[in-house]
Write a protein that holds these residues in place. Sequence first.
Motif, PDB file in Angstrom:
ATOM      1  N   VAL A  55       0.842  -1.201   0.000  1.00 15.76           N
ATOM      2  CA  VAL A  55       0.000   0.000   0.000  1.00 15.76           C
ATOM      3  C   VAL A  55       0.879   1.253   0.000  1.00 15.76           C
ATOM      4  O   VAL A  55       0.612   2.204  -0.748  1.00 15.76           O
ATOM      5  N   SER A 115      -3.334  -0.417  -5.146  1.00 14.28           N
ATOM      6  CA  SER A 115      -4.742  -0.220  -4.832  1.00 14.28           C
ATOM      7  C   SER A 115      -5.339  -1.583  -4.497  1.00 14.28           C
ATOM      8  O   SER A 115      -5.792  -2.317  -5.376  1.00 14.28           O
ATOM      9  N   SER A 143      -7.634  -2.110  -1.723  1.00 13.45           N
ATOM     10  CA  SER A 143      -8.728  -1.877  -0.777  1.00 13.45           C
ATOM     11  C   SER A 143      -8.380  -1.002   0.419  1.00 13.45           C
ATOM     12  O   SER A 143      -9.243  -0.763   1.251  1.00 13.45           O
ATOM     13  N   MET A 161      -6.414   2.601   2.131  1.00  9.22           N
ATOM     14  CA  MET A 161      -5.980   3.974   1.868  1.00  9.22           C
ATOM     15  C   MET A 161      -4.779   4.312   2.760  1.00  9.22           C
ATOM     16  O   MET A 161      -4.577   3.699   3.810  1.00  9.22           O
ATOM     17  N   LEU A 178      -1.952   3.629   6.054  1.00  5.04           N
ATOM     18  CA  LEU A 178      -2.487   2.354   6.535  1.00  5.04           C
ATOM     19  C   LEU A 178      -1.842   2.051   7.874  1.00  5.04           C
ATOM     20  O   LEU A 178      -0.638   1.806   7.947  1.00  5.04           O
ATOM     21  N   LEU A 229     -10.315   3.603  -5.608  1.00  3.87           N
ATOM     22  CA  LEU A 229      -9.384   4.697  -5.331  1.00  3.87           C
ATOM     23  C   LEU A 229      -7.978   4.137  -5.145  1.00  3.87           C
ATOM     24  O   LEU A 229      -7.805   3.054  -4.579  1.00  3.87           O
ATOM     25  N   PRO A 241      -4.359   4.434  -3.186  1.00  2.00           N
ATOM     26  CA  PRO A 241      -4.152   4.681  -1.754  1.00  2.00           C
ATOM     27  C   PRO A 241      -4.077   6.163  -1.376  1.00  2.00           C
ATOM     28  O   PRO A 241      -4.416   6.537  -0.253  1.00  2.00           O
ATOM     29  N   HIS A 242      -3.674   7.011  -2.314  1.00  2.00           N
ATOM     30  CA  HIS A 242      -3.570   8.444  -2.022  1.00  2.00           C
ATOM     31  C   HIS A 242      -4.851   9.202  -2.341  1.00  2.00           C
ATOM     32  O   HIS A 242      -4.921  10.408  -2.143  1.00  2.00           O
ATOM     33  N   GLY A 243      -5.882   8.517  -2.873  1.00  2.00           N
ATOM     34  CA  GLY A 243      -7.195   9.121  -3.021  1.00  2.00           C
ATOM     35  C   GLY A 243      -7.676   9.424  -4.422  1.00  2.00           C
ATOM     36  O   GLY A 243      -8.812   9.869  -4.579  1.00  2.00           O
ATOM     37  N   THR A 244      -6.874   9.220  -5.453  1.00  5.82           N
ATOM     38  CA  THR A 244      -7.352   9.475  -6.810  1.00  5.82           C
ATOM     39  C   THR A 244      -8.080   8.248  -7.348  1.00  5.82           C
ATOM     40  O   THR A 244      -7.793   7.120  -6.963  1.00  5.82           O
TER      41      THR A 244
END
Length: 175
Positions: free
Chosen positions: A30, A35, A37, A39, A42, A159, A161-164
């Motif tokens: 991660v 990606s 599951s 974010m 972690l 998404l 891990p950084h949100g995009t």
Amino acid sequence: MSNDINVRRIGSNEAASYVESLADVLIDCVEGGASVSFMLPLSREKALAFWRAVAQGVVCGERALLVAEDSGGHVVGTVQLVLAQPENQPHRADVAKMLVRRDARRRGIAQRLMKAAEDTARAEGKSVLVLDTVTGGDAERLYEKAGWQRVGVVPKCALMPHGTFCATTFYYKHV
């Protein structure tokens, strides 16, 4: 391929003892941008809770857990088969959380884990495997080279891990 790697299925009596090592692999992946599951950031506790639940699934026979260990016994990769499926799909399993530590990549470990997952599926009486992966990622090439059939792409399915947003590609394989 790396001969110093041992790939094997973890038994229900030993699954709990792998939680710490598997949490290390998950966190590494991660943090490396996978990606899968989770974010960023972690937390170790969240990773441990996930693997404790997986270990319980192994004990209950709902999951098969495979690991790749180096010659020192350190876990460098893992993959799961979700064996518990709906009543009308007893012949199917889902491949989940195919993870290889960043410092162990490009040594054929992922290929060996996938081969072991397919062999395990056959041993469990499963003939159809399904998985999904980030569109455009390294895993797509791995799966296609191994004979997996691409079903399609869902844009903005997950998404990073950084949100995009990222698209997800779905695959299946008859084994």
